[in-house]
Motif scaffolding. Structure first.
Motif, PDB file in Angstrom:
ATOM      1  N   LEU A   1      33.896  32.115  32.711  1.00  0.00           N
ATOM      2  CA  LEU A   1      34.091  33.312  33.521  1.00  0.00           C
ATOM      3  C   LEU A   1      35.500  33.408  34.092  1.00  0.00           C
ATOM      4  CD1 LEU A   1      30.717  33.513  35.467  1.00  0.00           C
ATOM      5  CD2 LEU A   1      31.640  35.267  33.956  1.00  0.00           C
ATOM      6  N   THR A   2      36.041  32.278  34.507  1.00  0.00           N
ATOM      7  CA  THR A   2      37.395  32.288  35.069  1.00  0.00           C
ATOM      8  C   THR A   2      38.399  32.758  34.038  1.00  0.00           C
ATOM      9  OG1 THR A   2      36.895  30.518  36.641  1.00  0.00           O
ATOM     10  CG2 THR A   2      39.209  30.847  36.072  1.00  0.00           C
ATOM     11  N   HIS A   3      38.277  32.257  32.833  1.00  0.00           N
ATOM     12  CA  HIS A   3      39.183  32.656  31.757  1.00  0.00           C
ATOM     13  C   HIS A   3      39.032  34.147  31.455  1.00  0.00           C
ATOM     14  CE1 HIS A   3      41.598  32.188  28.141  1.00  0.00           C
ATOM     15  NE2 HIS A   3      40.680  32.891  27.500  1.00  0.00           N
ATOM     16  N   GLY A   4      37.785  34.620  31.418  1.00  0.00           N
ATOM     17  CA  GLY A   4      37.554  36.031  31.149  1.00  0.00           C
ATOM     18  C   GLY A   4      38.133  36.923  32.232  1.00  0.00           C
ATOM     19  N   ALA A   5      37.930  36.544  33.499  1.00  0.00           N
ATOM     20  CA  ALA A   5      38.456  37.338  34.604  1.00  0.00           C
ATOM     21  C   ALA A   5      39.982  37.349  34.602  1.00  0.00           C
ATOM     22  CB  ALA A   5      37.933  36.787  35.928  1.00  0.00           C
ATOM     23  N   LEU A   6      40.590  36.214  34.268  1.00  0.00           N
ATOM     24  CA  LEU A   6      42.047  36.140  34.232  1.00  0.00           C
ATOM     25  C   LEU A   6      42.596  37.050  33.129  1.00  0.00           C
ATOM     26  CD1 LEU A   6      44.560  34.726  35.409  1.00  0.00           C
ATOM     27  CD2 LEU A   6      44.296  32.992  33.643  1.00  0.00           C
ATOM     28  N   GLY A   7      41.966  37.039  31.961  1.00  0.00           N
ATOM     29  CA  GLY A   7      42.403  37.910  30.882  1.00  0.00           C
ATOM     30  C   GLY A   7      42.299  39.378  31.263  1.00  0.00           C
ATOM     31  N   TRP A   8      41.253  39.732  31.985  1.00  0.00           N
ATOM     32  CA  TRP A   8      41.087  41.112  32.452  1.00  0.00           C
ATOM     33  C   TRP A   8      42.269  41.505  33.353  1.00  0.00           C
ATOM     34  CZ3 TRP A   8      36.132  43.935  32.041  1.00  0.00           C
ATOM     35  CH2 TRP A   8      36.185  45.208  32.611  1.00  0.00           C
ATOM     36  N   LEU A   9      42.609  40.645  34.299  1.00  0.00           N
ATOM     37  CA  LEU A   9      43.730  40.950  35.193  1.00  0.00           C
ATOM     38  C   LEU A   9      45.051  40.994  34.439  1.00  0.00           C
ATOM     39  CD1 LEU A   9      42.890  38.883  38.408  1.00  0.00           C
ATOM     40  CD2 LEU A   9      42.412  41.282  37.920  1.00  0.00           C
ATOM     41  N   PHE A  10      45.233  40.103  33.475  1.00  0.00           N
ATOM     42  CA  PHE A  10      46.451  40.139  32.660  1.00  0.00           C
ATOM     43  C   PHE A  10      46.592  41.495  31.948  1.00  0.00           C
ATOM     44  CE2 PHE A  10      47.229  35.309  31.766  1.00  0.00           C
ATOM     45  CZ  PHE A  10      47.549  35.138  33.113  1.00  0.00           C
TER      46      PHE A  10
ATOM     47  N   GLU B   1      40.497  33.735  44.659  1.00  0.00           N
ATOM     48  CA  GLU B   1      41.894  33.560  45.067  1.00  0.00           C
ATOM     49  C   GLU B   1      42.701  32.791  44.033  1.00  0.00           C
ATOM     50  OE1 GLU B   1      43.157  35.231  47.547  1.00  0.00           O
ATOM     51  OE2 GLU B   1      41.137  36.041  47.728  1.00  0.00           O
ATOM     52  N   ALA B   2      42.071  31.844  43.362  1.00  0.00           N
ATOM     53  CA  ALA B   2      42.788  31.086  42.336  1.00  0.00           C
ATOM     54  C   ALA B   2      43.153  31.981  41.158  1.00  0.00           C
ATOM     55  CB  ALA B   2      41.946  29.905  41.858  1.00  0.00           C
ATOM     56  N   VAL B   3      42.221  32.829  40.730  1.00  0.00           N
ATOM     57  CA  VAL B   3      42.500  33.725  39.612  1.00  0.00           C
ATOM     58  C   VAL B   3      43.576  34.733  39.999  1.00  0.00           C
ATOM     59  CG1 VAL B   3      41.518  35.489  38.092  1.00  0.00           C
ATOM     60  CG2 VAL B   3      40.218  33.420  38.594  1.00  0.00           C
ATOM     61  N   LEU B   4      43.485  35.283  41.207  1.00  0.00           N
ATOM     62  CA  LEU B   4      44.511  36.220  41.658  1.00  0.00           C
ATOM     63  C   LEU B   4      45.875  35.547  41.749  1.00  0.00           C
ATOM     64  CD1 LEU B   4      42.583  38.179  44.444  1.00  0.00           C
ATOM     65  CD2 LEU B   4      43.388  39.099  42.255  1.00  0.00           C
ATOM     66  N   ALA B   5      45.907  34.291  42.174  1.00  0.00           N
ATOM     67  CA  ALA B   5      47.180  33.563  42.272  1.00  0.00           C
ATOM     68  C   ALA B   5      47.794  33.351  40.900  1.00  0.00           C
ATOM     69  CB  ALA B   5      46.966  32.223  42.980  1.00  0.00           C
ATOM     70  N   MET B   6      46.972  32.988  39.911  1.00  0.00           N
ATOM     71  CA  MET B   6      47.500  32.798  38.554  1.00  0.00           C
ATOM     72  C   MET B   6      48.001  34.116  37.976  1.00  0.00           C
ATOM     73  SD  MET B   6      45.062  29.947  36.720  1.00  0.00           S
ATOM     74  CE  MET B   6      43.472  30.554  37.314  1.00  0.00           C
ATOM     75  N   ALA B   7      47.251  35.183  38.223  1.00  0.00           N
ATOM     76  CA  ALA B   7      47.682  36.492  37.721  1.00  0.00           C
ATOM     77  C   ALA B   7      48.958  36.946  38.411  1.00  0.00           C
ATOM     78  CB  ALA B   7      46.566  37.518  37.920  1.00  0.00           C
TER      79      ALA B   7
ATOM     80  N   LEU C   1      48.314  29.099  46.252  1.00  0.00           N
ATOM     81  CA  LEU C   1      47.190  28.165  46.262  1.00  0.00           C
ATOM     82  C   LEU C   1      47.346  27.067  47.306  1.00  0.00           C
ATOM     83  CD1 LEU C   1      46.640  27.729  42.414  1.00  0.00           C
ATOM     84  CD2 LEU C   1      45.242  29.055  44.013  1.00  0.00           C
ATOM     85  N   GLY C   2      48.466  27.091  48.048  1.00  0.00           N
ATOM     86  CA  GLY C   2      48.703  26.057  49.052  1.00  0.00           C
ATOM     87  C   GLY C   2      49.078  24.724  48.450  1.00  0.00           C
ATOM     88  N   ARG C   3      49.671  24.741  47.246  1.00  0.00           N
ATOM     89  CA  ARG C   3      49.987  23.496  46.540  1.00  0.00           C
ATOM     90  C   ARG C   3      51.490  23.301  46.336  1.00  0.00           C
ATOM     91  NH1 ARG C   3      46.666  23.709  41.138  1.00  0.00           N
ATOM     92  NH2 ARG C   3      48.174  22.053  40.705  1.00  0.00           N
ATOM     93  N   ALA C   4      52.311  24.001  47.120  1.00  0.00           N
ATOM     94  CA  ALA C   4      53.761  23.916  46.920  1.00  0.00           C
ATOM     95  C   ALA C   4      54.436  22.937  47.878  1.00  0.00           C
ATOM     96  CB  ALA C   4      54.394  25.302  47.064  1.00  0.00           C
ATOM     97  N   GLY C   5      53.666  22.196  48.638  1.00  0.00           N
ATOM     98  CA  GLY C   5      54.262  21.256  49.577  1.00  0.00           C
ATOM     99  C   GLY C   5      55.174  20.263  48.887  1.00  0.00           C
ATOM    100  N   GLY C   6      56.444  20.171  49.339  1.00  0.00           N
ATOM    101  CA  GLY C   6      57.398  19.230  48.769  1.00  0.00           C
ATOM    102  C   GLY C   6      58.037  19.686  47.471  1.00  0.00           C
TER     103      GLY C   6
END
Length: 462
Positions: free
Chosen positions: A105-114, A141-147, A271-276
């Motif tokens: 589902l995540t892959h499908g939703a990401l393709g839709w947003l792309f 939020e993860a899918v929106l961040a990747m898109a 995603l809050g993963r840019a620390g450092g």
């Protein structure tokens, strides 16, 4: 920049039934009139759509997904099959129904947003008509961040050099930093000429207001010691070894490496993963003027290594070399460079499959597995030691463009590796950054490559 969006969760929506192809034909959802679908010629093949009638028009739709498979097993031409639905369904909100357990589902939703991306800076674009309600169980939020990261990379690449010079690329980096709380240092002028002589040499011939610079973003907080370096050649004439006009037509994309690292940075920050995290972008325009650097010149790099210029159109590795040397001085655990670097990479693997180079087996394996599992194809190529002699000319330490026409992508990667001493693992991506013709979820134009592979590999390698 256009922001990716899902339809509101409470929006009035119609069902989109995902239909699997079984051994004996489509496996029909229980509540669907299969007789109508059969009469319409619907067989469930990937990408096929059948609109279902209702009292007030279209009541729903069937969408063929073929035989369920993970993104790793899906052929590249169907990388984002569900994007076909986003591009062709009638206007309104849609929700997925009848989803098989094996469907990603995540892959499908990401393709839709792309598929909903539009570049409308210069020409009004028809907005997306069909919108997807985020499927239950998907990390919205993860899918929106990747898109959003993909959208940013596409926007930067698609913008012509008239509006995306070194200063404009700096402005984009500053905007990204301001939105996510990063600091920015930009080195220009005499400081650049003294500290980063090859970046300065490549960019010094550009016109007024388009001076070369090194953009340095740093994110606060604790995190893995990762540095991303992206080639930011905002337009490449080829310099004095000037390109033929046909080869210049899409040279606005020569800052695709910078666009990709900034797009990846946008995703990590959301995603809050840019620390450092640290991001370096050498931004230049390779122009032709009286003070252009010349074939035959010998440049002294930041590292002190001398480089003979045998082709001014091999400028990307020169600016990256100074930036990589600067990055390596802080000994990051992982150093990554992304660049639209060589035509040889495209000859070898085509525009859709960028090669990457990495000596660290664990890092290389993690990157390849992430690319396979998340449908972001990359292919490992070797730092082939016997070719080191090819980049060692007679009068300098290194040659930026060895003759002979052999192994161009490998010799470019070997050249860059010479400037990474002091870093931990090093991975170099030789991307194309451009979609030559439209495909589901990938309109013609600028495109992200390798970003999601890096994103999903990072937790295990840094």
């Amino acid at each position: 920049m256009t922001e990716p969006e899902f339809a509101p969760a409470d929006a009035e929506s119609r069902p989109l039934w995902l239909v699997v192809q079984g051994d004996d034909g489509p496996i029909w959802p229980e509540s669907v009139d299969s007789a109508f679908a059969k009469a319409s010629g619907f067989t469930g093949k990937p990408g096929q759509i059948c609109l279902l009638p209702g009292e007030d028009g279209v009541a729903g739709a069937l969408f063929g997904i073929g035989k369920p498979a993970s993104p790793a097993d899906r052929p590249a031409r169907e990388r984002f099959t569900l994007a076909r639905a986003a591009e062709t369904l009638p206007e309104g909100a849609w929700r997925l129904a009848g989803v098989p357990d094996s469907y990603d589902l995540t892959h499908g939703a990401l393709g839709w947003l792309f598929a909903q991306y539009r570049f409308d800076r210069y020409k009004k674009a028809e907005p997306p008509k069909a919108r997807l309600v985020c499927p239950e169980g998907v990390d919205r939020e993860a899918v929106l961040a990747m898109a959003a990261g993909e959208y940013l990379a596409r926007d930067l690449i698609n913008t012509p050099a008239s509006d995306m010079g070194p200063g404009d690329l700096e402005a984009a980096a500053r905007d990204l930093a301001a939105r996510h709380g990063a600091s920015v240092e930009v080195i220009t002028g005499e400081a650049l000429a003294e500290g980063f002589p090859m970046i300065h040499a490549v960019g010094r011939a550009a016109g007024q207001g388009r001076a070369p610079r090194l953009i340095d973003l740093r994110f606060p907080g604790e995190g893995p010691a990762v540095t991303l370096v992206g080639k930011g050649v905002c337009f490449d004439t080829g310099g004095l070894d000037i390109k033929p006009s046909a080869s210049m037509l899409i040279m606005k994309k020569d800052m695709g490496g910078a666009a990709n690292v900034l797009g990846l940075t946008n995703t990590l920050a959301r995603l809050g993963r840019a620390g450092g995290l640290r991001v370096l972008v050498p931004a230049v325009e390779n122009a032709v003027a009286g003070d252009s650097f010349r074939p035959g010149d010998v440049l002294t790099s930041r590292k002190g290594v001398t480089v003979e210029v045998n082709n001014t159109d091999a400028e990307g590795r020169l600016i990256l070399a100074d930036a990589l040397a600067y990055a390596a001085e802080e000994s990051p655990r992982l150093l990554v460079s992304m660049a639209t670097l060589t035509g040889a990479a495209r000859v070898a693997l085509g525009p859709d499959l960028p090669p990457f180079f990495c000596d660290d087996e664990a890092v290389a394996d993690a990157l390849f597995r992430a690319s396979r599992d998340h449908a972001d194809p990359i292919w490992r190529m070797p730092f082939w030691e016997p070719y080191e002699a090819m980049i060692e000319p007679a009068i300098a330490d290194l040659d930026n463009a060895p003759g002979g026409g052999f192994a161009g992508a490998i010799t470019a990667a070997l050249f860059l590796r010479r400037f990474t001493e002091g870093a931990g693992a090093y991975a170099h991506f030789d991307i194309y950054g451009w979609q030559p013709s439209a495909a589901p979820g990938r309109p013609k134009g600028g495109v992200g490559q390798g970003m999601r592979a890096i994103l999903h590999a990072l937790p295990t390698i840094a």
